[in-house]
Each structure stands twice: as C-alpha cells, then as structure tokens.
Scaffold this active site. Structure first.
Site: not given
Length: 502
Positions: A281, A399, A401, A456, A458-460
């Site tokens: 995705h 922030a 997004r 997302g 989920g890594l950031g």
C-alpha cells in the site's frame, strides 16, 4: 539420611578430644575443690564435680560424660573423702554419698548427652530443610535446562560428598552427559546406553553407582547417576522426589522454550504480514501516482497547459519524496533491528537541525502554518545530527498526515532540568490515552484518534523512538496544549558525560 551435615564427621573425628576434655574438666574440678574445700562443706564439693560432668555431657556425648562421671567419682573419693589419698571409705555415710553421686552423675550425664544428640539432630534437620528449600527455589526459578541439571548434580554431590552426573537423550534418543560434578576420573564408567534402555521407574544399583531416572507423569526425560553406594528406603524416597522435581523443572523449561519459539515465529509472521501490507500500500500508492502523472505527460503532454504540466510534475516530485521517506524508514528500521545503527556524534545547533528538517518537508508543508519557537538558552547538542533530523522529519510527516487543512503545527524547544525538551504539536483529532504508548511499536497503527482511517506503515514513530533512545533520550506522546490534537515530546541529554559516548 540423604543430606549429611559436616557436624556428623566432626562428632566422630573430635571424639578423642572429647575424652581428653573430660579428663581436663575433672582436673579443673579437683583444682577448684582444693581451693574451696575450706570454705565449702564436704558434701557440697561434689556439686563442683557434678557441674563438670554436666558441662562435658552437654558439649560432647554419652561416652565422655560416663568417663567424666567415673573419674569425678574416683577423684572425689581419693582427694576429699577420709581417709584422704586412698580409695577406702571410712564412714558409711560417705559410701552412700559417693554411690548417690555416681548415680546422679550417670543420670544427668545421660540426660545431657541425649539432649546434645537431639540438638544435633534438630540442627541437621533444619539444615536438610534449608537445603531442600534452596533446591526447590533454584528449580522453580531455573530459566533453562542446563541450570536445572547443574542444580541437580551439585545438590546430590554436596549431599553425598561424591561424584554425580546426569544424562539426557540426544536427537537419536541416545543418552548424552549434560552435567557432572566431581573429577572426571570419578565420573561413572558404566554402560549408560544399556542402563538407559533397561532402566525402569525404580532406581537401579550398578557397581556402587545409584541410577535414578528423571520421570514426569508422561515419560522418562533423563538419568541421574550418583556414586553413593546403597541407599536406605528413606534416602531412596527422598532421592526419587528430588529427581521428579527436577524432571518437572526440565519439562517446564522445555515448554517455556517452545512457547518462546512459537512467540518468535508468530511475531515474525506478523511483522512479515505488516511489511507486505506496507509495501503493497504505502509504496505502491506513490508509485501509482508517479506512473499516472508521467504516463499522462508522455501521452497527452502537448494537450496540457503549462499549469497542468507543472501540477503533474509537482505530483511526481512530491510522491517521489514520499516514496523516498518510506524506503528510508524501512532501511532505518532494519538498521535499528539489527543493531548496526552507529552514532557519529558532533556538537550541533538545534536551529540547524530544525531548519534542515523543515527544508526537507518544504513542499509537503505548504498549506499548514508552522510555528517554530526555540528558546535562546538551548545549548548545543552532542548528537548525530542526521538521525535527530530524520526523527523530526518523521514527526512532522506524522503531524501533517493527521492535521486538518490550515491546522497549525507548532515546534518549541526549551532547556529543562539539564535536558533539551522538544515539543511538536498538531491540531488533529488526538490519540486515545491508552494508545499513546502503543503507537511507538513497530507496525502499530491506532484505530482511532490521529490514525483514524488513514494508512501508514507504523514505522515512523518506532524509528523516532529508536533513534532518540540511542542518544540516551526519551520520546512520548501527550494530549494537545488546548485539549485538541497531539504533542510529541522529545527529551535529549546535553553533553558527553550524560550519554557516555563520544
């Protein structure tokens, strides 16, 4: 008994000294009697000798106490009963006194000796209970099978003062020694494979070696060999109980290892699924935009106006930058997971780090007002500037997004309690309090609040925490300043002395 105490050995080796002590006590009693016989009645001198007999009885045993009784009787008769310095007795009353003295000395000596033996037994019993408790505690707290085996053989070796070894089956179900106690030349020289194939649930005796199977309710898991000679029924019963406890502990550690392996496999599969979802995705979406924009330019470029072409090219650049950030996050997460992230520290001004992060997000920040407030007393940071910059980029991206259009984003920095505190706040829906810690987990995406239905990797945020923690700092999520949105707070130590690296 299975658990012997060193006092047993001392009792036998010190017996000659006990008899010598009985003689010394009698000599002391005689000396005191010579000093006090003018001050004390004749009959009361016997109490001095009786006191010596009690001392010997309480400190040694029955044999030395009887010797002390006889010697005291003879000494009292020889030195202090007329006629003096002979073993004759002139007065019939003295005869009764001497007989009574000998009888009382024997009775009290016997009672004192029995009391002494009971005290030794109670001491040994307490020592055995303490050893068994320690054994149970070690077994219950053992984290792996090797610790269980070492505890087992060391316990039996100390109990019997002899060599012990334990065998477990290998992959081919052949017994292999896994732990041993004592010199190598004292370890069992037995046909272990034969003993393993024929051993039952009961202990077996072979050449002064006691073979004790380790059995659970379901199967035999090992074999313990102890060079202890023949055991009585009480010793065998206790030994079997200890071996059963060790077998249960082995079974437990194996189950823990299996569960840990299953957990690792499950987590690996979850990470793999999350990574595939991320790739499918979050990487394909910007690629689709890039492909669509460039294809439109190639096929219909002449029919587009300059504004349209510029807009398509801007889309290509923005999506390429977005794709680059996703790939960078994946690479950073790999480096953090493998422990290969190295810090190249230097003295860096926080203004420079913030300026570089904002410049990288310049195109993305269009449409969102950004307020930056860095206190003048914020000192230089001893950090890897590129990593701190990447952490701020990830927080800014997060922030943006989830902030509404025209929603203000503020970045403030203060020097508080010898640390630099950086707060990045947005005006999004916010994050539920019970998920503010979970959002820093790898591949975790909240179902409500800031995350909403937006996608997302989920890594950031997981990468942000990894980079900040590597510098000795912390990163946490809080509610917005005015009850709206989310504030991400970074706290970094200042100087080399606080993080211990240069």
């Amino acid at each position: 008994m299975l658990l012997q105490d060193d006092n047993d050995d001392q009792l036998f080796t010190a017996r000659p000294l006990a008899y010598a002590g009985a003689v010394v006590i009698v000599l002391i009693s005689v000396s005191l009697s010579f000093l006090l016989h003018r001050l004390m009645p004749h009959a009361n001198l016997s109490l001095l000798f009786l006191t010596g007999v009690l001392i010997i009885s309480a400190r040694t045993g029955l044999g030395p106490s009887l010797v002390a009784s006889v010697l005291s009787f003879l000494a009292f008769n020889f030195f202090f009963t007329p006629p003096y310095y002979t073993f004759e007795v002139a007065d019939d009353g003295d005869v009764a006194t001497l007989i009574f003295f000998l009888l009382m000395a024997a009775i009290t000596g016997n009672l004192a000796a029995r009391m002494h033996q009971e005290m030794i037994k109670r001491r040994l019993s307490l020592r055995r209970i303490s050893n068994l408790y320690e054994f149970s505690r070690r077994m219950s707290s053992a984290t792996d099978s090797q610790e269980v085996l070492n505890t087992l053989v060391n316990h039996f070796a100390r109990s019997h003062h002899c060599a012990a070894a334990v065998y477990l089956p290998d992959n081919r179900s052949a017994p292999v020694q896994r732990a041993g106690s004592g010199p190598e030349d004292k370890l069992p020289d037995l046909d272990i494979e034969q003993a393993w194939s024929t051993a039952s649930i009961d202990p077996v005796m072979q050449d002064a070696w006691q073979l004790l199977p380790l059995i659970t309710d379901r199967e035999r898991v090992g074999l313990l060999t102890v060079h202890s000679g023949e055991m009585d029924s009480e010793q065998l019963q206790l030994s079997r109980s200890l071996c059963e406890q060790a077998a249960v502990a082995l079974h437990r550690t194996q189950l823990v290892a299996d569960l840990e392996q299953a957990r690792l496999v499950s987590e690996t599969e979850q990470l793999r699924s999350a990574l595939l979802s991320s790739v499918s995705h979050d990487l394909r979406t910007p690629l689709a935009s890039i492909i669509g924009s460039t294809t439109s330019l190639l096929e219909y470029g002449d029919s587009f106006s300059n504004e349209n072409r510029t807009e398509l090219l801007r889309t290509v650049v923005e999506e390429a930058q977005r794709l680059d950030r996703h790939i960078q996050n994946l690479l950073d997460m790999t480096r953090l997971g493998q422990g290969t992230l190295s810090l190249r520290r230097d003295w860096v001004d926080l203004h420079d780090i913030v300026s570089s992060a904002v410049e990288r997000m310049r195109d993305t920040l269009k449409g969102w007002p950004l307020k930056i407030d860095i206190a003048p007393d914020v000192p230089l940071l001893w950090v890897h500037g590129v990593l701190i910059e990447q952490a701020l980029v990830n927080l800014l991206d997060n922030a943006l997004r989830f902030s509404p259009v025209d929603g203000q984003i503020s970045l403030t920095a203060r020097y508080v309690d010898d640390r630099v505190e950086i707060r990045l706040c947005d005006e999004g829906p916010g994050i539920p309090p019970d998920e503010r810690e979970k959002i820093f987990d790898m591949f975790y995406t909240a179902r409500q609040g800031d995350r909403g239905n937006l996608h997302g990797t989920g890594l950031g945020l997981a990468i942000v925490r990894g980079m900040i923690v590597a510098h000795g700092g912390t990163v946490t999520a809080h509610g917005g300043d005015r009850g709206r949105g989310t504030c991400m707070q970074i706290r970094l130590p200042v100087g080399q002395s606080e993080n211990g690296e240069s």
